[in-house]
Scaffold this motif. Sequence first.
Motif, mmCIF file in Angstrom:
data_model
loop_
_atom_site.group_PDB
_atom_site.id
_atom_site.type_symbol
_atom_site.label_atom_id
_atom_site.label_comp_id
_atom_site.label_asym_id
_atom_site.label_seq_id
_atom_site.Cartn_x
_atom_site.Cartn_y
_atom_site.Cartn_z
ATOM 1 N N ALA A 159 -3.453 3.462 5.124
ATOM 2 C CA ALA A 159 -3.470 2.572 3.697
ATOM 3 C C ALA A 159 -4.216 4.063 2.234
ATOM 4 O O ALA A 159 -3.447 3.550 1.191
ATOM 5 N N THR A 162 -2.740 6.482 1.763
ATOM 6 C CA THR A 162 -2.024 6.258 -0.014
ATOM 7 C C THR A 162 -2.343 6.514 -0.542
ATOM 8 O O THR A 162 -1.773 6.778 -2.204
ATOM 9 N N THR A 225 0.625 -0.742 -2.427
ATOM 10 C CA THR A 225 -0.621 -0.338 -1.321
ATOM 11 C C THR A 225 -1.728 -1.003 -1.398
ATOM 12 O O THR A 225 -1.918 -1.562 -0.315
#
Length: 450
Positions: A159, A162, A225
């Motif tokens: 994550a 990302t 996110t």
Amino acid sequence: MLAAAPASSGDARPAVPPQWQAGAAVAGPLDTAALANWWKRFDDPVLDQLIDNALRQSPDIRTALSRIASARASKNIERSGLFPSLNASASGSGSRTEVRATDVTTTTENYGASLDASWEIDLFGKQRLALSAAQADLAQATENLHAAQVSLAAEVATAYVTLRSTEAQLAALETSLSAQAETAQIAQWRQQAGIVSVLDVRQSTSALEQSRASLPSLRQTLSETRNQLATLCGRTPGELDALLAAPRALPAVPASLATGIPAETLRQRPDIRAAERGFEAAVARTKSAKRDRLPSLSLTGSLGVESLKAGDIFSPDRNLARLVGSLSAPIFAAGRIQATIQIKTEAERQALIAYESAVLSALAEVENAQTSVARTAERLDSLSRAAEAASEASTLAAQKYQAGQADLLVALDAQRTSLSLEQQRVAAQAAQLTAHIRLYKSLGGGWSSL
């Protein structure tokens, strides 16, 4: 490790290859010390803090810890069955009888106290097998905690990658929007000067707005996110925004890690060890169920006192003692015992199949991760060169259009190509980092004893 299948199971243990097919980037045994805190290899303090918070506060980790406590209590229950149980009791009674014909009233009192003991002797080891199964359950719960740590660390790191790659793509888009806006302004000036038609203005404006339309989706990804990272860390949405507010570059790709041989990986992965402990528990329960066909021996006994007055309970009128032994064996149970054995045997078979499946999945995950690391590196290398060339071409095309030496469509196409390749380069960089994370996870990295 890698317990053999029982001969009666009819299932073969999966063969473990001696080497990885994809080949190890670095020769040598598996570096378990580096795997324990593999995220520190990315040299990103924010990532370190996020994973540390997640491993301490994640609901998944707290749930796994609670399951360990529950399994430990269950083990203690099974262990207590190996020992006698002792109970204390006290009683008192009184009665009053009145005979009207004789006008005689009789009053009686009786008081007593006793210690009662019972013990089912583990004659054929049934209770010890049940205890062994409970101990295997506790070991499995502990390994499940370690597996949760492995998955959580990888999930947080993925994550985080990302988040940073989305920030990089947003920065590339904003840089491209600035160049496209400048091109649109130049087209408007040239149209006002009568050099080009209004078509150039409309085309440049269309290209600019088309690129600008990507901004909301990137910003939405950033928000989602950040919220995902907060959830993984056991925090409410927005609670980590201060930590994540400042944009940072993607972490550098870490140096290659020695992956050893497949057998080392299977020993390192907690999910494999958990599956093995589950198989051990199932085997013990099958053996324990088979002991139900054998006789059982139990002993009961008591020591007591009785007195006619409450004050004389410690100087009783009578002392009582009793000891009884009981040996019983099943004769007819309408198939219940055999059915129970069959259930436990099939549960054992299912546990073995689950273990085999975990081994096969682990081997495939490592092979795929190693291949992914190599292929994403190749893709990133090509895209980096392409993005650099496209950026130079975009700059040259814009300069030539401004000087009237190139068509507008050439400049717009060069800008679109440059933006697309830069975003692909960022995505490839993120994919390479994610491939390394997958490799660390597949090797069983990220767990530690709490």
